[in-house]
Design a protein around this motif. Sequence first.
Motif, PDB file in Angstrom:
ATOM      1  N   ASN A  38      -2.082  -9.729   5.573  1.00 21.53           N
ATOM      2  CA  ASN A  38      -1.683  -8.057   5.956  1.00 21.53           C
ATOM      3  C   ASN A  38      -1.598  -7.546   4.052  1.00 21.53           C
ATOM      4  O   ASN A  38      -1.763  -6.181   4.091  1.00 21.53           O
ATOM      5  N   ARG A  39      -1.377  -8.236   3.425  1.00 24.51           N
ATOM      6  CA  ARG A  39      -0.816  -7.170   1.715  1.00 24.51           C
ATOM      7  C   ARG A  39      -2.349  -7.562   1.500  1.00 24.51           C
ATOM      8  O   ARG A  39      -2.458  -6.043   0.657  1.00 24.51           O
ATOM      9  N   ALA A  44      -6.032  -3.565   0.111  1.00 18.48           N
ATOM     10  CA  ALA A  44      -7.684  -3.102  -0.173  1.00 18.48           C
ATOM     11  C   ALA A  44      -8.190  -1.820   0.243  1.00 18.48           C
ATOM     12  O   ALA A  44      -8.610  -0.634  -0.524  1.00 18.48           O
ATOM     13  N   LYS A  45      -6.715  -1.022   0.887  1.00 18.97           N
ATOM     14  CA  LYS A  45      -6.947   0.083   1.869  1.00 18.97           C
ATOM     15  C   LYS A  45      -6.274   1.435   0.905  1.00 18.97           C
ATOM     16  O   LYS A  45      -6.326   2.620   0.613  1.00 18.97           O
ATOM     17  N   THR A  49      -7.909   4.226  -0.933  1.00 14.59           N
ATOM     18  CA  THR A  49      -7.678   5.816  -0.942  1.00 14.59           C
ATOM     19  C   THR A  49      -7.885   6.347  -2.167  1.00 14.59           C
ATOM     20  O   THR A  49      -7.937   7.193  -2.511  1.00 14.59           O
ATOM     21  N   LEU A  50      -6.785   5.588  -3.443  1.00 13.24           N
ATOM     22  CA  LEU A  50      -6.635   5.567  -4.380  1.00 13.24           C
ATOM     23  C   LEU A  50      -7.870   6.030  -5.223  1.00 13.24           C
ATOM     24  O   LEU A  50      -8.555   7.148  -5.644  1.00 13.24           O
ATOM     25  N   ALA A  51      -9.138   5.827  -5.218  1.00 16.79           N
ATOM     26  CA  ALA A  51     -10.883   5.827  -5.547  1.00 16.79           C
ATOM     27  C   ALA A  51     -11.233   6.852  -5.230  1.00 16.79           C
ATOM     28  O   ALA A  51     -11.857   7.278  -6.053  1.00 16.79           O
ATOM     29  N   GLU A  52     -11.096   6.954  -3.606  1.00 14.47           N
ATOM     30  CA  GLU A  52     -11.560   8.452  -3.143  1.00 14.47           C
ATOM     31  C   GLU A  52     -10.955   9.709  -3.283  1.00 14.47           C
ATOM     32  O   GLU A  52     -11.410  10.503  -4.075  1.00 14.47           O
ATOM     33  N   SER A  86      -1.687   7.540   0.377  1.00 14.87           N
ATOM     34  CA  SER A  86      -2.446   6.476  -0.586  1.00 14.87           C
ATOM     35  C   SER A  86      -0.623   6.045  -0.458  1.00 14.87           C
ATOM     36  O   SER A  86      -0.431   4.737  -0.664  1.00 14.87           O
ATOM     37  N   LYS A  87       1.146   7.168  -0.655  1.00 16.86           N
ATOM     38  CA  LYS A  87       2.177   6.932  -0.099  1.00 16.86           C
ATOM     39  C   LYS A  87       2.410   5.995   0.881  1.00 16.86           C
ATOM     40  O   LYS A  87       3.120   4.987   0.761  1.00 16.86           O
ATOM     41  N   VAL A  88       1.882   5.892   1.858  1.00 16.60           N
ATOM     42  CA  VAL A  88       2.357   5.343   3.261  1.00 16.60           C
ATOM     43  C   VAL A  88       1.883   3.705   3.194  1.00 16.60           C
ATOM     44  O   VAL A  88       2.385   2.978   3.688  1.00 16.60           O
ATOM     45  N   PHE A  89       0.947   3.816   2.720  1.00 13.97           N
ATOM     46  CA  PHE A  89      -0.258   2.751   1.959  1.00 13.97           C
ATOM     47  C   PHE A  89       0.628   1.882   1.011  1.00 13.97           C
ATOM     48  O   PHE A  89       1.304   0.921   1.268  1.00 13.97           O
TER      49      PHE A  89
END
Length: 423
Positions: A38-39, A44-45, A49-52, A86-89
């Motif tokens: 899960n970590r 990865a998500k 997201t940050l890259a996008e 990204s904050k949620v992730f």
Amino acid sequence: MLQVQDIRNNQDHYLKALAKRGIDAKQTFKDVLEADENRRATQAKLDDTLAESNILSKEIGNLFKSGKASEATALKGKTAGLKEASKVFGDTLNETVEKLKQLLYTIPNIPHALVPAGTNEDDNEETFREGDIPVLDDGAMPHWELAKKYDIIDFELGVKITGAGFPVYKGKGARLQRALISYFLDKNTTAGYTEYQVPHLVNEASGFGTGQLPDKEGQMYHVGVDDLYLIPTAEVPVTNMFRGDLLQESDLPVLCTGYTPCFRREAGSYGAHVRGLNRLHQFDKVEIVRIEHPDNSHKALDGMVAHITDILRELELPFRILRLCGGDLGFTATLTYDFEVFSTAQDRWLEISSVSNFETFQANRLKLRFKDEDGKNKLVHTLNGSSLALPRVLAGILENYQTPEGIKIPKVLVPYCGFDMID
């Protein structure tokens, strides 16, 4: 603390080894590996997201520079959504990392192949014994009676000042204590250990670093206002001096020694077997700590055993060495040897030292690494041992060296004491 990749790669071996401790870790390992999956998925998500978001931010900047403000403004709404995602992730990742860490904290170290299976101290293996048990005269006394007879330790006065388990050493008793401390430190520094004087209170991070927390939280005295802990052994502050360090391979080994008082609540300790000096809430101890290259740590452990053997030979006390079984092995240790001195007046063996190799277990908690010759960062191995704990050594001296005329002082201690008899 075990490393997740080691659990993943050695799961069957670790399960069999932990069975020596009487532990079935199958479900815990399953939970650890699931939490790690899960970590990694959440990480990865978050990375995607940050890259996008970064790509869009650059695109928006270019659009504004090109005078395409309306197109840039349209894209800004999308970046706002990505920032929220990204904050949620990020929050989910922190929760998952904390869950994984707490799971790992519950798993003890993996017993070494030499550790015998067993459930308690009766299953420990005696590996060595030396010294003749003296034959005492009629009327020989246990140390608590000798202490009263010669007025060298006052247990009742300690109760008056603090409570049970806090004795007051007096006169020649205090001088003998000081002599033992000086002798032990001299032996250790002569053997190449650097002496340190360290704090007697540590913070929570230090307790977690060497594994006293959360495993032995109930056995430590806690100063609540300042959130500090009185040390149960010098191992904690001495080893934590190197917490977070990156050593060079040429720095190894690191050898440390130090004298400190030690404080242990010893909850639930009652009965004749803990009478007198046998178990205390405050006692003095000289410790040795080693930080070693992984290839050398078990050779170093053998060297520590030989070092303590030499001390007991010089004290001329009958002693034996035990290899602890899985059920008696400490939470953080992979292999431990206990030294016991024979108490003639009590007719039983008293533990006076534990010498342990933790391999990478403490180092992983401490984030204590070294850079090898290939430039790679690797975890060191840590070791420690009592050299020695004073109360039971003192009890052994008082009981084994008693004569009708008084208590003789071991020859090696006479220069430190300034006297050769307690009478």
